[in-house]
Design a protein around this motif. Structure first.
Motif, PDB file in Angstrom:
ATOM      1  N   SER A 189       0.602  -1.248   0.200  1.00  0.00           N
ATOM      2  CA  SER A 189       0.325  -0.028   0.368  1.00  0.00           C
ATOM      3  C   SER A 189       0.893   1.271  -0.399  1.00  0.00           C
ATOM      4  O   SER A 189       0.211   2.190  -0.974  1.00  0.00           O
ATOM      5  CB  SER A 189      -0.559   0.179   1.289  1.00  0.00           C
ATOM      6  N   ARG A 192       2.361   2.310  -3.815  1.00  0.00           N
ATOM      7  CA  ARG A 192       1.555   2.752  -4.536  1.00  0.00           C
ATOM      8  C   ARG A 192       0.571   4.520  -4.286  1.00  0.00           C
ATOM      9  O   ARG A 192       1.294   5.057  -3.132  1.00  0.00           O
ATOM     10  CB  ARG A 192       0.263   1.899  -4.282  1.00  0.00           C
ATOM     11  N   ASN A 194      -2.826   7.812  -5.188  1.00  0.00           N
ATOM     12  CA  ASN A 194      -4.400   7.635  -5.615  1.00  0.00           C
ATOM     13  C   ASN A 194      -4.304   8.980  -6.305  1.00  0.00           C
ATOM     14  O   ASN A 194      -3.479   9.409  -6.317  1.00  0.00           O
ATOM     15  CB  ASN A 194      -4.627   8.146  -3.970  1.00  0.00           C
ATOM     16  N   GLY A 196      -7.522  11.152  -7.122  1.00  0.00           N
ATOM     17  CA  GLY A 196      -9.271  11.637  -7.234  1.00  0.00           C
ATOM     18  C   GLY A 196      -9.568  12.349  -7.775  1.00  0.00           C
ATOM     19  O   GLY A 196      -8.848  13.334  -8.732  1.00  0.00           O
ATOM     20  N   THR A 240     -12.953   2.592 -11.147  1.00  0.00           N
ATOM     21  CA  THR A 240     -13.564   2.836 -10.191  1.00  0.00           C
ATOM     22  C   THR A 240     -15.257   3.176 -10.168  1.00  0.00           C
ATOM     23  O   THR A 240     -15.537   3.763 -11.531  1.00  0.00           O
ATOM     24  CB  THR A 240     -13.198   3.711  -8.496  1.00  0.00           C
ATOM     25  N   SER A 249     -12.753   8.102  -6.527  1.00  0.00           N
ATOM     26  CA  SER A 249     -11.448   8.508  -6.546  1.00  0.00           C
ATOM     27  C   SER A 249     -11.543   6.842  -6.007  1.00  0.00           C
ATOM     28  O   SER A 249     -11.635   5.676  -6.018  1.00  0.00           O
ATOM     29  CB  SER A 249     -11.208   7.686  -4.720  1.00  0.00           C
ATOM     30  N   ILE A 250     -10.134   6.988  -6.893  1.00  0.00           N
ATOM     31  CA  ILE A 250      -9.175   5.700  -7.320  1.00  0.00           C
ATOM     32  C   ILE A 250      -7.616   5.221  -6.337  1.00  0.00           C
ATOM     33  O   ILE A 250      -7.163   5.563  -6.688  1.00  0.00           O
ATOM     34  CB  ILE A 250      -8.323   5.378  -9.247  1.00  0.00           C
ATOM     35  N   LYS A 251      -7.879   4.301  -5.607  1.00  0.00           N
ATOM     36  CA  LYS A 251      -7.098   3.740  -4.544  1.00  0.00           C
ATOM     37  C   LYS A 251      -6.211   2.237  -4.801  1.00  0.00           C
ATOM     38  O   LYS A 251      -6.195   1.747  -5.798  1.00  0.00           O
ATOM     39  CB  LYS A 251      -7.753   3.943  -2.978  1.00  0.00           C
ATOM     40  N   ASN A 252      -5.133   3.035  -4.178  1.00  0.00           N
ATOM     41  CA  ASN A 252      -3.989   1.819  -4.212  1.00  0.00           C
ATOM     42  C   ASN A 252      -3.769   1.546  -5.598  1.00  0.00           C
ATOM     43  O   ASN A 252      -3.883   0.250  -6.185  1.00  0.00           O
ATOM     44  CB  ASN A 252      -4.520   0.607  -3.612  1.00  0.00           C
ATOM     45  N   CYS A 284      -0.848  11.083  -4.573  1.00  0.00           N
ATOM     46  CA  CYS A 284      -2.327  11.514  -4.063  1.00  0.00           C
ATOM     47  C   CYS A 284      -2.328  12.657  -5.004  1.00  0.00           C
ATOM     48  O   CYS A 284      -2.276  13.529  -4.621  1.00  0.00           O
ATOM     49  CB  CYS A 284      -2.464  12.046  -2.963  1.00  0.00           C
TER      50      CYS A 284
END
Length: 410
Positions: A189, A192, A194, A196, A240, A249-252, A284
């Motif tokens: 994690s 990686r 993120n 948004g 997402t 929001s696209i995470k990881n 981010c």
């Protein structure tokens, strides 16, 4: 094709669950042996003529009927009713699957068999077969997938095990990416990033103001042309859905260079943010407001169906009663019934479909898939559909101001 899988010991384990509305007692492997079944148009489909479970007599068994879109393919497996025991495959992320969120893949089927499909040309053909140049280096991490076993005391409801498996699935989704893989190629994690932002739609023939891209599918995939994510099969994708106001929001996301792609239910076309997005460890990135302008040259004169990448609103016929899977009777996925392609020939034995705008009803008069017609000698011929519409004023300009838009299921 990459297809790791598990085949279970048969005793008592023949209740399969893929979704809340897609679960049933399945035939046994012996039911697919000569004398107990009749082979149909392709090897995977068989008519059960003498199954051990007599109530399945006359049904079609076909593993493709249990396919699932990547976005929904999170947990599937089997229940043994006595003693109550469950075997489940949980896939917390589909980042390593090919073809994007709408790509269909196999799940579980007679065996009892449970598959983890990573790469597959099913429903797509060679476009989704990875191709490599001589000497081209390539590596990719598939998985990991999570195998979950659960049980209940004898006398308890065994079908509660499905509910428990869904709870465990949500736990695994929230735990992704896992911290235990030792491979340096599996990014944790903190390695990686993120992304948004907010997606809006500008279509002045609908509204002069921006419209929030409610429910839009937004994803990061390797750089390519508009819509190229549908054919991408060598790297990773991260998707997402936008909320009511278009925020996403696209995470990881694994480090690397991507294009941001999207499509919005209710609007035609594909969106691509033209500037590559570079993900670095711990980044981010806030994209701000992104505006998608659907392709058009003028006002829509007529439309058949809904531009949502689904044929669900069109006419799906009832199957031939001799070739039926009772699970899909009066079911949202009734299009999965075997042999529906031959129903077109029965409905249009001599002339092809003709649709008259303003008179015809696409829920009754527009067949859900454009299929060939079966001839008396058991060969097939192509079909040509017609759309009739009135046009009172015709512009002779090279670029007409009118957009004739229809959504077909092909």
């Amino acid at each position: 094709m990459s297809t790791p899988g598990v085949r279970l010991h048969i005793q008592g384990s023949h209740y399969m669950a893929i979704a809340d509305n897609r679960q049933r007692y399945m035939p046994l492997p012996d039911d697919r042996l000569p004398g107990r079944c009749q082979c149909l148009d392709y090897p995977e489909a068989a008519l059960l003529v003498n199954p051990k479970m007599r109530e399945l007599t006359g049904e079609v068994d076909d593993k493709y009927q249990y396919s699932c879109e990547n976005k929904d393919n999170r947990v599937h497996g089997w229940i043994c009713t006595n003693p109550p025991t469950g075997f489940w495959q949980i896939t917390p992320s589909d980042e390593f699957r090919s073809g994007g969120p709408l790509k269909q893949n196999l799940t579980s089927h007679v065996g009892p068999t449970t598959l983890a499909m990573f790469l597959s040309g099913h429903y797509a053909g060679q476009d989704l077969a990875p191709k490599f140049r001589a000497g081209e280096p390539w590596k990719k991490v598939f998985g990991p997938v999570f195998i979950y076993l659960n049980s209940a005391p004898i006398g308890d409801d065994p079908f509660w095990l499905w509910e428990d498996a869904k709870i465990q699935m949500m736990t695994e989704v929230q735990s992704w990416p896992y911290s235990f893989p030792a491979s340096e190629d599996f990014q944790k994690s903190d390695q990686r990033g993120n992304v948004g932002g907010r997606l809006l739609v500008l279509d002045r023939h609908v509204n002069e103001d921006w419209i929030s891209a409610k429910g839009a599918y937004v994803g990061l995939a390797p750089p390519g042309d508009v819509g190229s994510w549908q054919r991408e099969c060598k790297d990773y994708q991260f998707w997402t859905r936008a909320d009511e106001d278009g925020y996403f929001s696209i995470k990881n996301v694994r480090t690397g260079d991507y294009n941001l792609y999207a499509w919005v239910p209710g609007f035609i076309g594909d969106y691509r943010y033209d500037v590559p997005v570079t993900i670095t460890s711990g980044s981010c990135i806030e994209m701000g407001n992104l505006v998608y302008e659907p392709p058009r040259d003028g006002p829509t004169l007529w439309e058949i169906g809904i531009p949502d990448r689904s044929a669900a609103e069109f006419y799906v016929p009832d199957p031939d009663p001799k070739y039926i899977n009772r699970l899909f009777v009066n079911h949202p996925d009734r299009f999965r019934q075997y042999g529906l392609w031959n129903r077109y020939t029965e409905l249009y034995p001599n002339e092809d479909l003709v649709y008259t705008v303003g008179v015809s009803d696409y829920t009754k008069d527009w067949f859900f898939a454009q299929v060939p017609r079966k001839k008396e000698d058991n060969t097939y011929e192509g079909t040509t559909w017609q759309i009739h519409f009135g046009l009172n004023n015709v512009s002779e300009k090279p670029h007409d101001d009118l957009l004739l838009n229809y959504m077909s299921s092909t």
